[in-house]
Motif scaffolding. Structure first.
Motif, PDB file in Angstrom:
ATOM      1  N   GLU A   3     -20.341  74.750  40.595  1.00 40.75           N
ATOM      2  CA  GLU A   3     -20.704  75.071  41.965  1.00 40.75           C
ATOM      3  C   GLU A   3     -21.956  74.268  42.281  1.00 40.75           C
ATOM      4  O   GLU A   3     -22.920  74.284  41.525  1.00 40.75           O
ATOM      5  N   LYS A  25     -21.644  75.183  47.179  1.00 41.59           N
ATOM      6  CA  LYS A  25     -20.371  74.576  47.564  1.00 41.59           C
ATOM      7  C   LYS A  25     -19.422  74.733  46.371  1.00 41.59           C
ATOM      8  O   LYS A  25     -19.735  74.312  45.256  1.00 41.59           O
ATOM      9  N   PRO A  27     -15.802  74.397  44.102  1.00 40.43           N
ATOM     10  CA  PRO A  27     -14.966  73.230  43.743  1.00 40.43           C
ATOM     11  C   PRO A  27     -13.928  72.875  44.817  1.00 40.43           C
ATOM     12  O   PRO A  27     -13.499  71.734  44.913  1.00 40.43           O
ATOM     13  N   ASN A  28     -13.515  73.861  45.632  1.00 45.13           N
ATOM     14  CA  ASN A  28     -12.568  73.549  46.721  1.00 45.13           C
ATOM     15  C   ASN A  28     -13.285  73.215  48.035  1.00 45.13           C
ATOM     16  O   ASN A  28     -12.690  73.250  49.116  1.00 45.13           O
ATOM     17  N   ASN A  29     -14.606  72.945  47.921  1.00 44.02           N
ATOM     18  CA  ASN A  29     -15.439  72.516  49.057  1.00 44.02           C
ATOM     19  C   ASN A  29     -15.788  73.599  50.062  1.00 44.02           C
ATOM     20  O   ASN A  29     -16.418  73.310  51.076  1.00 44.02           O
ATOM     21  N   THR A  30     -15.366  74.833  49.828  1.00 46.66           N
ATOM     22  CA  THR A  30     -15.826  75.894  50.726  1.00 46.66           C
ATOM     23  C   THR A  30     -17.221  76.347  50.284  1.00 46.66           C
ATOM     24  O   THR A  30     -17.673  76.055  49.186  1.00 46.66           O
TER      25      THR A  30
ATOM     26  N   ASP B 137     -13.395  82.881  45.801  1.00 47.40           N
ATOM     27  CA  ASP B 137     -14.616  82.171  45.408  1.00 47.40           C
ATOM     28  C   ASP B 137     -14.776  82.122  43.884  1.00 47.40           C
ATOM     29  O   ASP B 137     -15.862  81.927  43.371  1.00 47.40           O
ATOM     30  N   PHE B 139     -13.406  80.493  40.174  1.00 43.44           N
ATOM     31  CA  PHE B 139     -12.641  79.418  39.534  1.00 43.44           C
ATOM     32  C   PHE B 139     -12.805  79.564  38.028  1.00 43.44           C
ATOM     33  O   PHE B 139     -13.787  79.099  37.463  1.00 43.44           O
TER      34      PHE B 139
END
Lengths: 178, 178
Positions: A3, A25, A27-30, B137, B139
């Motif tokens: 992150e 941020k 890993p999926n950019n959210t 959120d 991973f």
């Protein structure tokens, strides 16, 4: 999988703990928010003499009840974990030990805090000649238990915290304190 | 030895945690302040299959690094600890277990928080037919380790939290998972 931290803001400052809000941020950019409790590191002591270990009975405001725990306390700024462990053992029980060895060092509540605990095994115990005073807001009472007595204290709920459970399991492991 | 609570004030309210400041009267009649981090209870799972346990690798913003931990997560409002443990195992690893038994239930950081952790042993594992999704959120990545491999992960710092250390020690105890 990291992150990426984008911003950090102190949202609470207390005497004992502080809370930071971290914007990250994913890993999926959210973007996500994380609250982190910053706490002083602590040290705890499994103090063994013959077939018994030394516990302290104290009232814990965090849960509103009496508990039985191994001696432990906060590590002061700049203090080594072992020095803190020696000091806390003396302050809380009046005892000192000739032999020390590290057992474990870990994060207490990784989900919401950076608080660490360093556990030590102390043996060859004797009464400290230079007895330190307890903290002015601390009222603890020493108690010696055998391992079976300690497990009964787990069953009846008096022993109920992670560091003391960990200490019991290390104690139970073959070779430790034998 | 009790501390008498005199007043309690919520001094921080976050999404994950809240902080209360408690004013207490000590046994010697002086007044002290206590900061208490209120946190949701959590559940964790030592999931064993043959001679291996299932760990999850994840990035922890609380300490800014990757860790290896047993599957775990927050217990939802009104959810039983075992239900939460089953759900977290499924969400984080896609696995389910036929056999469950409680290992321990304890306070994670008694010095500053009321946060609890309920640990379970899960065995007779298989892939869940109804696979739940990970939190949006979150991973995490599953990893199977033998007990010696897990102790090496403690030595190299990847395993570094209280619940996972406790799980390893329970695993190591004779009879568990045998």
């Amino acid at each position: 999988m990291d992150e990426e931290p984008i911003a950090q803001q102190r949202v609470f400052t207390g005497q004992l703990i502080a809370v930071d809000e971290l914007t990250v941020k994913l890993p999926n950019n959210t973007i996500a928010q994380r609250e982190i409790v910053r706490a002083q590191p602590a040290a705890g002591v499994l103090a063994l003499k013959d077939d018994k270990a030394l516990f302290v009975s104290q009232f814990r405001s965090t849960i509103g009840q009496m508990t039985l725990e191994i001696p432990a306390g906060k590590i002061n700024q700049g203090e080594a974990p072992l020095t803190a462990a020696r000091r806390e053992l003396n302050e809380e029980t009046g005892m000192t030990a000739m032999k020390w060895q590290p057992l474990a060092s870990y994060f207490q509540s990784l989900g919401f805090s950076d608080a660490t605990m360093a556990l030590f095994l102390a043996s060859e115990l004797h009464l400290a000649t230079n007895q330190l005073h307890q903290d002015p807001d601390e009222f603890v009472k020493g108690e010696w238990l055998t391992l079976p007595e300690a497990w009964r204290a787990v069953d009846d709920g008096r022993i109920c915290d992670s560091k003391t459970l960990l200490a019991l399991l290390y104690w139970q492991q073959q070779g430790i304190g034998a």
